[in-house]
Design a protein around this motif. Structure first.
Motif: not given
Length: 327
Positions: A24-39, A135-143
């Protein structure tokens, strides 16, 4: 207590389960693209709190571990070695202090995951350690990772690591990747989108019969599909509407775009389809030049398949937790 990046690989970034609740604030989820592999990578090193892992694309990084730690590699098979010793995927490996881990290219597939015991001590942004590269959000200034970066390790359970000090050890057991990695280029399940009926007759048939090719311009935002152009019955003027990973959009070029982990929260192109959530990991493992084909599904079928996968995954996670013993 650090991991030093000697070579960054391609688009290597920290990812966890994603940044939930801020659309709702315009911020996407991002996260692991292959979610089961990450888990599963996290489970194999004893992580249970959704710790971030390294996601890398096509070519992995080279890393030096300053302290002994347990690691696991999942996702696409990658050439992994420490010195002259090759490391298998989908199991736990214990590296002694000073180890240099070389992750090379992938024989097939697109994305791999490296989990370390205790995770990485990156600062969370909006409740997540995921990197949103667009969006350049997250660790290492989003890079993405760069040579010379220092990644601090998180605090792990105090149980000692198995094996003698200074020796590399690979656990005698692992998990079968076949159910969790798409070796076969199977058709991806797609339901009709809000604007499917606006496609002309040829385009409606082609969407589920034609073969597309993943473009080299694809990234974590979306997979561009080359091949037969799809056309609308007539041009549409639309205001932006909600989108999410798996939304299939049709830009004026007629070449569809299938949104991925860093999907924007809104979009103005016609939404002609929605990929079943259970097939998002399969999409994430398609590499440029791979074939992408669709079969039609329904919301009920997609929900049933997702529920069944969640059940299978949870059973496997529980089994790994019972069997894993660092004592």
């Amino acid at each position: 207590m650090s991991v030093i990046v000697i070579k960054p690989g391609l688009l290597s970034s920290l990812q966890d389960g994603g940044r939930v609740g801020y659309a709702a604030l315009g911020v996407g989820r991002a996260g692991a693209a292959d979610w089961p592999a990450w888990r599963l990578a996290n489970a194999l090193v004893g992580n249970t709190r959704g710790e971030a892992a390294l996601e890398f694309t096509l070519i992995g990084p080279t890393l030096r571990f300053e302290q002994a730690t347990a690691i696991a590699l999942t996702g696409a098979p990658v050439d992994a070695r420490v010195g002259d010793q090759r490391l298998p995927g989908w199991t736990c490996c214990v590296l002694p202090a000073g180890s240099v881990l070389h992750l090379g290219g992938m024989r097939h597939g697109c994305r791999g995951y490296l989990a370390v015991r205790g995770g990485f001590a990156a600062t969370a942004v909006l409740g997540s350690q995921s990197t949103d590269l667009n969006a350049r959000i997250g660790p290492l200034d989003g890079r993405a990772l760069q040579a010379g970066d220092r990644l601090e390790l998180g605090v792990a359970d105090p149980a000692p690591l198995p094996g003698s000090a200074g020796a590399l050890r690979v656990l005698r057991w692992g998990i079968d990747p076949q159910p969790w990695f798409d070796y076969g280029q199977v058709r991806l399940a797609l339901s009709r989108g809000h604007h499917f009926d606006r496609l002309d007759d040829n385009a409606q048939q082609a969407l589920f019969k034609a073969s597309f090719t993943l473009s080299k311009d694809s990234n974590r935002v979306g997979s561009r599909l080359d091949g037969q152009r799809l056309h609308l019955r007539q041009p549409l003027e639309l205001i932006s509407e909600a989108t999410l990973p798996g939304t299939l959009q049709l830009p004026p070029s007629g070449q569809p775009i299938l949104l991925q982990a860093e999907a924007p929260v809104t979009g103005g192109y016609p939404r002609i389809g929605q990929l079943a959530a259970v097939d998002l990991p399969r999409l994430a493992q398609r590499r440029p030049g791979d074939t992408v084909c669709f079969r039609e599904t329904t919301l009920d079928e997609a929900a049933q398949r997702l529920a069944a996968r969640r059940l299978r995954l949870q059973r496997l996670l529980d089994h790994i937790e019972r069997r894993l013993d660092f004592a």
